[in-house]
Scaffold this active site. Structure first.
Site, PDB file in Angstrom:
ATOM      1  N   THR A  77      67.760  73.402  42.165  1.00 40.85           N
ATOM      2  CA  THR A  77      67.616  72.873  43.528  1.00 40.85           C
ATOM      3  C   THR A  77      67.506  71.347  43.552  1.00 40.85           C
ATOM      4  OG1 THR A  77      65.230  73.204  43.422  1.00 40.85           O
ATOM      5  CG2 THR A  77      66.548  74.958  44.437  1.00 40.85           C
ATOM      6  N   ARG A 124      74.188  80.768  44.354  1.00 41.58           N
ATOM      7  CA  ARG A 124      72.766  81.094  44.413  1.00 41.58           C
ATOM      8  C   ARG A 124      72.253  80.853  45.823  1.00 41.58           C
ATOM      9  NH1 ARG A 124      67.777  78.154  41.210  1.00 41.58           N
ATOM     10  NH2 ARG A 124      66.641  80.036  40.632  1.00 41.58           N
ATOM     11  N   HIS A 181      64.255  86.642  38.184  1.00 41.42           N
ATOM     12  CA  HIS A 181      62.865  86.845  37.745  1.00 41.42           C
ATOM     13  C   HIS A 181      62.181  88.047  38.417  1.00 41.42           C
ATOM     14  CE1 HIS A 181      64.250  82.945  36.709  1.00 41.42           C
ATOM     15  NE2 HIS A 181      63.626  82.247  37.627  1.00 41.42           N
ATOM     16  N   ASP A 257      65.381  80.184  31.179  1.00 38.67           N
ATOM     17  CA  ASP A 257      64.986  79.295  32.281  1.00 38.67           C
ATOM     18  C   ASP A 257      64.734  77.857  31.807  1.00 38.67           C
ATOM     19  OD1 ASP A 257      64.627  78.704  34.986  1.00 38.67           O
ATOM     20  OD2 ASP A 257      62.459  78.912  34.839  1.00 38.67           O
TER      21      ASP A 257
HETATM   22  C1  0GY Z   1      63.851  78.738  38.164  1.00 37.45           C
HETATM   23  C2  0GY Z   1      62.682  78.611  39.016  1.00 37.45           C
HETATM   24  C3  0GY Z   1      62.314  77.565  39.788  1.00 37.45           C
HETATM   25  C4  0GY Z   1      63.166  76.479  40.184  1.00 37.45           C
HETATM   26  C5  0GY Z   1      64.476  76.526  40.411  1.00 37.45           C
HETATM   27  O1  0GY Z   1      66.483  75.635  41.052  1.00 37.45           O
HETATM   28  C6  0GY Z   1      65.284  75.420  40.931  1.00 37.45           C
HETATM   29  O2  0GY Z   1      64.750  74.362  41.227  1.00 37.45           O
HETATM   30  O3  0GY Z   1      65.146  77.615  40.170  1.00 37.45           O
HETATM   31  C7  0GY Z   1      60.956  77.552  40.298  1.00 37.45           C
HETATM   32  O4  0GY Z   1      60.417  76.459  40.583  1.00 37.45           O
HETATM   33  O5  0GY Z   1      60.345  78.650  40.422  1.00 37.45           O
HETATM   34  O6  0GY Z   1      64.507  79.766  38.137  1.00 37.45           O
HETATM   35  O7  0GY Z   1      64.190  77.790  37.481  1.00 37.45           O
END
Ligand code: 0GY
Length: 304
Positions: A77, A124, A181, A257
């Site tokens: 993200t 996603r 997850h 991850d």
């Molecule tokens: C993960 C979980 C997280 C973050 C992201 O794309 C992301 O920023 O996925 C999280 O903070 O739980 O899957 O990496």
């Protein structure tokens, strides 16, 4: 450009241990990210965190050290809908990485096709409120409808408490749906309790739904330290992940991850994460499905 990391940000483990568990040949790390480097691939203005850099070459070095053959690189993200860092990593991988992108409805067909050529096989949709701003469901459905003919799937990230509200939307998606997850269960609740039963029912009633049995370090309250006489780190997550692997052996994926965004208490040793696998996939057959056959079917179907 230089970025200041989010205060308290934990950098990825610089010297992970060599795992005791040897993954089967051809194993896929099916959930990992790249961050920048920020100098080459700026972070998105709308991001909710600013990470450390975590480059493609560092990811590929970890892949080799842990004994994996391939990666699935999921758009993080912090890069918003700018998929360039992920695409650059896929293109540099010699066909050993595929990607999952984040796109807006304004993306053109030619841009979608270029992502496909680079190795992207999914989009996603993120529903975790601390990570993203709200996107209207009708926009997401339009995107899902457009990527379906490419043979792509939708990866969904949500918290367990939000599943009831999201259920019908997920059920209506026209593609394979992969849950990140295990839908983030609260592992302090019983594995036989209503919250996890709902997730199991979601998978049972929808054969198109897969789950990543990843991120024990994110879900665990007991943490990485195995108690004397007990086998596994992150032992409170074991019953949850094991149950999904055993019930749905053909619809599960596993990933490190790496580089582990947003962990506040501890940064996992990626070698230890690999050693978690034989506690949740007990037989060689289950391990091969989880690490090789399932991800190959989804991301490299032409070779599976
Ligand atoms: C993960 C979980 C997280 C973050 C992201 O794309 C992301 O920023 O996925 C999280 O903070 O739980 O899957 O990496």
């Amino acid at each position: 450009m230089a970025y200041d990391k989010t205060p308290g940000w934990l950098d990825w483990h610089a010297a992970p241990s060599r795992p005791l568990f040897q993954v089967p040949p051809g194993s896929v790390d099916a959930h990992c990210h790249v961050f920048g480097p920020g100098d080459d691939f700026p972070f998105a203005p709308e991001r909710k965190y600013t990470p450390c850099d975590a480059s493609k070459s560092q990811l590929f070095a970890l892949r080799d050290q842990l004994g994996f053959a391939r990666n699935v690189i999921v758009q993080a993200t912090c890069h918003g809908t700018d998929n360039r860092a992920m695409v650059d990593a896929c293109l540099a991988s010699n066909g050993r990485a595929r990607g999952v992108a984040t796109v807006r409805r304004s993306i053109s067909d030619a841009e979608l096709q270029a992502l496909h050529t680079a190795g992207v096989r999914g989009v996603r949709f993120n529903f975790v409120k601390r990570l993203v701003d709200f996107t209207p469901r009708e926009e997401l459905m339009e995107i899902a409808t457009r990527i379906a003919p490419l043979g792509w799937h939708v990866v969904i990230y949500f918290e367990a408490v939000d599943l009831p509200e999201l259920w019908h939307f997920f059920a209506a998606l026209p593609t394979t749906v992969v849950v990140d997850h295990m839908g983030r269960p609260d592992v302090s609740l019983p594995v036989d309790g209503p919250q996890f039963a709902l997730f199991e029912r979601f998978m049972r009633e929808h054969p198109k739904v897969w789950s990543k049995v990843s991120c024990p370090e994110r879900l665990s309250l007991t943490g990485p330290k195995a108690l004397q006489g007990e086998q596994a780190a992150y032992r409170d997550v074991v019953p949850f992940a094991r149950r999904i692997v055993e019930q749905f052996p053909d619809r599960v994926l596993w990933g490190t991850d790496w580089p582990h965004p947003n962990l506040k208490d501890h940064m996992p040793d990626d070698g230890l994460l690999v050693d978690f696998i034989p506690h949740i996939a007990l037989t060689a057959d289950l391990q091969r499905k989880l690490l090789v056959e399932n991800p190959m079917r989804l991301y490299w179907p032409e070779e599976a």
